[in-house]
Design a protein around this motif. Sequence first.
Motif, PDB file in Angstrom:
ATOM      1  N   GLU A  19       0.813  -1.213   0.000  1.00  0.00           N
ATOM      2  CA  GLU A  19       0.000   0.000   0.000  1.00  0.00           C
ATOM      3  C   GLU A  19       0.848   1.266   0.000  1.00  0.00           C
ATOM      4  N   VAL A  20       2.061   1.190   0.509  1.00  0.00           N
ATOM      5  CA  VAL A  20       2.930   2.369   0.602  1.00  0.00           C
ATOM      6  C   VAL A  20       3.480   2.716  -0.778  1.00  0.00           C
ATOM      7  N   LEU A  21       3.454   3.991  -1.134  1.00  0.00           N
ATOM      8  CA  LEU A  21       3.958   4.436  -2.430  1.00  0.00           C
ATOM      9  C   LEU A  21       5.488   4.451  -2.424  1.00  0.00           C
ATOM     10  N   GLY A  22       6.070   4.165  -3.573  1.00  0.00           N
ATOM     11  CA  GLY A  22       7.524   4.248  -3.700  1.00  0.00           C
ATOM     12  C   GLY A  22       8.198   2.897  -3.748  1.00  0.00           C
ATOM     13  N   ASN A  23       7.573   1.918  -4.415  1.00  0.00           N
ATOM     14  CA  ASN A  23       8.162   0.591  -4.567  1.00  0.00           C
ATOM     15  C   ASN A  23       8.638   0.410  -6.001  1.00  0.00           C
ATOM     16  N   TYR A  24       9.811  -0.210  -6.120  1.00  0.00           N
ATOM     17  CA  TYR A  24      10.433  -0.403  -7.426  1.00  0.00           C
ATOM     18  C   TYR A  24      10.874  -1.857  -7.551  1.00  0.00           C
ATOM     19  N   TYR A  25      10.698  -2.402  -8.753  1.00  0.00           N
ATOM     20  CA  TYR A  25      10.909  -3.839  -8.942  1.00  0.00           C
ATOM     21  C   TYR A  25      11.849  -4.115 -10.113  1.00  0.00           C
ATOM     22  N   LYS A  26      12.584  -5.208  -9.969  1.00  0.00           N
ATOM     23  CA  LYS A  26      13.406  -5.747 -11.046  1.00  0.00           C
ATOM     24  C   LYS A  26      13.252  -7.262 -11.000  1.00  0.00           C
ATOM     25  N   TRP A  27      13.092  -7.881 -12.182  1.00  0.00           N
ATOM     26  CA  TRP A  27      12.903  -9.329 -12.233  1.00  0.00           C
ATOM     27  C   TRP A  27      14.059  -9.983 -12.991  1.00  0.00           C
ATOM     28  N   ASP A  28      14.591 -11.054 -12.423  1.00  0.00           N
ATOM     29  CA  ASP A  28      15.652 -11.838 -13.050  1.00  0.00           C
ATOM     30  C   ASP A  28      15.247 -13.302 -13.070  1.00  0.00           C
ATOM     31  N   TRP A  29      15.886 -14.080 -13.936  1.00  0.00           N
ATOM     32  CA  TRP A  29      15.605 -15.511 -14.000  1.00  0.00           C
ATOM     33  C   TRP A  29      16.869 -16.258 -14.381  1.00  0.00           C
ATOM     34  N   GLN A  30      16.890 -17.543 -14.051  1.00  0.00           N
ATOM     35  CA  GLN A  30      17.965 -18.411 -14.504  1.00  0.00           C
ATOM     36  C   GLN A  30      17.445 -19.833 -14.664  1.00  0.00           C
ATOM     37  N   ASN A  31      17.881 -20.447 -15.753  1.00  0.00           N
ATOM     38  CA  ASN A  31      17.499 -21.811 -16.088  1.00  0.00           C
ATOM     39  C   ASN A  31      18.663 -22.748 -15.808  1.00  0.00           C
ATOM     40  N   TYR A  32      18.372 -23.878 -15.176  1.00  0.00           N
ATOM     41  CA  TYR A  32      19.380 -24.919 -14.931  1.00  0.00           C
ATOM     42  C   TYR A  32      19.022 -26.144 -15.768  1.00  0.00           C
ATOM     43  N   GLU A  33      20.034 -26.691 -16.420  1.00  0.00           N
ATOM     44  CA  GLU A  33      19.827 -27.900 -17.221  1.00  0.00           C
ATOM     45  C   GLU A  33      20.963 -28.878 -16.951  1.00  0.00           C
ATOM     46  N   PHE A  34      20.604 -30.093 -16.569  1.00  0.00           N
ATOM     47  CA  PHE A  34      21.615 -31.105 -16.267  1.00  0.00           C
ATOM     48  C   PHE A  34      22.420 -31.412 -17.524  1.00  0.00           C
ATOM     49  N   THR A  35      23.733 -31.531 -17.357  1.00  0.00           N
ATOM     50  CA  THR A  35      24.599 -31.856 -18.481  1.00  0.00           C
ATOM     51  C   THR A  35      25.578 -32.952 -18.099  1.00  0.00           C
ATOM     52  N   ALA A  36      25.862 -33.839 -19.043  1.00  0.00           N
ATOM     53  CA  ALA A  36      26.858 -34.887 -18.843  1.00  0.00           C
ATOM     54  C   ALA A  36      28.158 -34.559 -19.560  1.00  0.00           C
ATOM     55  N   VAL A  37      28.184 -33.429 -20.277  1.00  0.00           N
ATOM     56  CA  VAL A  37      29.357 -33.043 -21.061  1.00  0.00           C
ATOM     57  C   VAL A  37      29.910 -31.722 -20.532  1.00  0.00           C
ATOM     58  N   CYS A  38      31.165 -31.727 -20.092  1.00  0.00           N
ATOM     59  CA  CYS A  38      31.765 -30.521 -19.517  1.00  0.00           C
ATOM     60  C   CYS A  38      32.826 -29.891 -20.418  1.00  0.00           C
ATOM     61  N   SER A  39      33.111 -30.506 -21.556  1.00  0.00           N
ATOM     62  CA  SER A  39      34.043 -29.926 -22.518  1.00  0.00           C
ATOM     63  C   SER A  39      33.671 -30.442 -23.897  1.00  0.00           C
ATOM     64  N   GLN A  40      33.691 -29.556 -24.886  1.00  0.00           N
ATOM     65  CA  GLN A  40      33.344 -30.000 -26.230  1.00  0.00           C
ATOM     66  C   GLN A  40      34.098 -29.177 -27.276  1.00  0.00           C
ATOM     67  N   ARG A  41      34.268 -29.771 -28.460  1.00  0.00           N
ATOM     68  CA  ARG A  41      34.887 -29.073 -29.573  1.00  0.00           C
ATOM     69  C   ARG A  41      34.344 -29.651 -30.873  1.00  0.00           C
ATOM     70  N   GLU A  42      34.445 -28.866 -31.926  1.00  0.00           N
ATOM     71  CA  GLU A  42      33.947 -29.288 -33.231  1.00  0.00           C
ATOM     72  C   GLU A  42      35.075 -29.871 -34.059  1.00  0.00           C
ATOM     73  N   LEU A  43      34.851 -31.055 -34.641  1.00  0.00           N
ATOM     74  CA  LEU A  43      35.843 -31.712 -35.494  1.00  0.00           C
ATOM     75  C   LEU A  43      35.776 -31.135 -36.907  1.00  0.00           C
ATOM     76  N   PRO A  44      36.824 -31.346 -37.714  1.00  0.00           N
ATOM     77  CA  PRO A  44      36.823 -30.825 -39.089  1.00  0.00           C
ATOM     78  C   PRO A  44      35.624 -31.258 -39.919  1.00  0.00           C
ATOM     79  N   ASN A  45      35.045 -32.424 -39.591  1.00  0.00           N
ATOM     80  CA  ASN A  45      33.887 -32.903 -40.361  1.00  0.00           C
ATOM     81  C   ASN A  45      32.564 -32.306 -39.867  1.00  0.00           C
ATOM     82  N   GLY A  46      32.644 -31.417 -38.894  1.00  0.00           N
ATOM     83  CA  GLY A  46      31.453 -30.740 -38.411  1.00  0.00           C
ATOM     84  C   GLY A  46      30.773 -31.386 -37.223  1.00  0.00           C
ATOM     85  N   THR A  47      31.183 -32.579 -36.827  1.00  0.00           N
ATOM     86  CA  THR A  47      30.581 -33.232 -35.664  1.00  0.00           C
ATOM     87  C   THR A  47      31.196 -32.689 -34.371  1.00  0.00           C
ATOM     88  N   LEU A  48      30.441 -32.826 -33.284  1.00  0.00           N
ATOM     89  CA  LEU A  48      30.906 -32.380 -31.979  1.00  0.00           C
ATOM     90  C   LEU A  48      31.389 -33.565 -31.168  1.00  0.00           C
TER      91      LEU A  48
END
Length: 353
Positions: free
Chosen positions: A166-195
């Motif tokens: 009810e009190v005047l003078g409120n200001y808001y900011k919204w943030d988000w973050q997505n977490y996704e499980f991964t089994a790969v911690c390092s990757q690179r692309e080969l000359p043939n285009g595969t990862l």
Amino acid sequence: MRLRYFIYAQLLLVLALVISCVTEFQPGSVSIPTSLIVEGQITDQPGPYSVKLTKTADYSYKSLNLLETGATVTISDNLGNQEVLKEQSPGGVYVTSANGIQGVAGRSYKLTIKTKAGKQYESDAEVLQAAPPILKLYYEYTVETGGLNFAKNQGWNVYLDTKDPEVLGNYYKWDWQNYEFTAVCSQRELPNGTLTGLGCCSNCWNITRCYNCISLSSDANINGQAISRQLIMRVPYKSTSKYYLEVQQQAISKGAYQFWKSVKGLVSNTGGLFDAAPSSVQGNLHCVNDPATLVYGYFGATGVSEQYINVDRSGGQGTPDADPIPIVPQPSACVVCENSLYRTPNKPRWWQF
């Protein structure tokens, strides 16, 4: 990090505009004053909290080492509590201890910095205000018109409902973050285009954020009323699995609101003649022993309300627009899942899978 990029981008736009309006010449170098950039805040949620210190530099700067290392960084409140932050390796990021200082609603906080060059900086004191709770977090499936890739046109808009005090003078900011499980911690692309890649030595989650998405609001026109269908983000159709999302509703000060509103204006600049200059977002910090020294950034005291949601994407139509999956040879060496802005070995708070 994103604040530094915003400042650099705008300086480059101004430079391009000036050069395009005068007789062409080839300068030997372009110089801008070296200035400190500060990014950090304290909240009423458990720490640790971090403060990142970087520097602007000449456009011809070759080293790319823009970190401000060796500084003494202190967070203090109006009751005399304080903590000196510890610098992390490789430097430039200063962190409180896990059981260190914690923000409390109603108290005021400020940041002090002493660089190894002897310059002293201080933020204005800010009162921490508690954030109202998130009353509802929900999503809706939509298909956008146009575009050749039907999978990319699909998505789930995530919305938030809350109630302004009810009190005047409120200001808001919204943030988000997505977490996704991964089994790969390092990757690179080969000359043939595969990862190809290497597996993680432990459980690991990739973290996705939007660094140039700035979502703000004030209660100037809706004081004491409900805030409904506040758009948080759009979940992409990259998989049929559930999309784990953590949403943060922040109660910020008027000064922080004005600062981030200015930053948002710079992000949306087109390089036009009447666009705002980067100097308009200097923030709430100043150099104590040299008032003429510029310093950019903002140190805030922020109340936080958090909630999570699992977005069900099994109802998407057709094949998801999935990213390529790296091939991990068996057996293979593993890579340590380092805790950073982009990846963590720590299980997300509400993870259920």
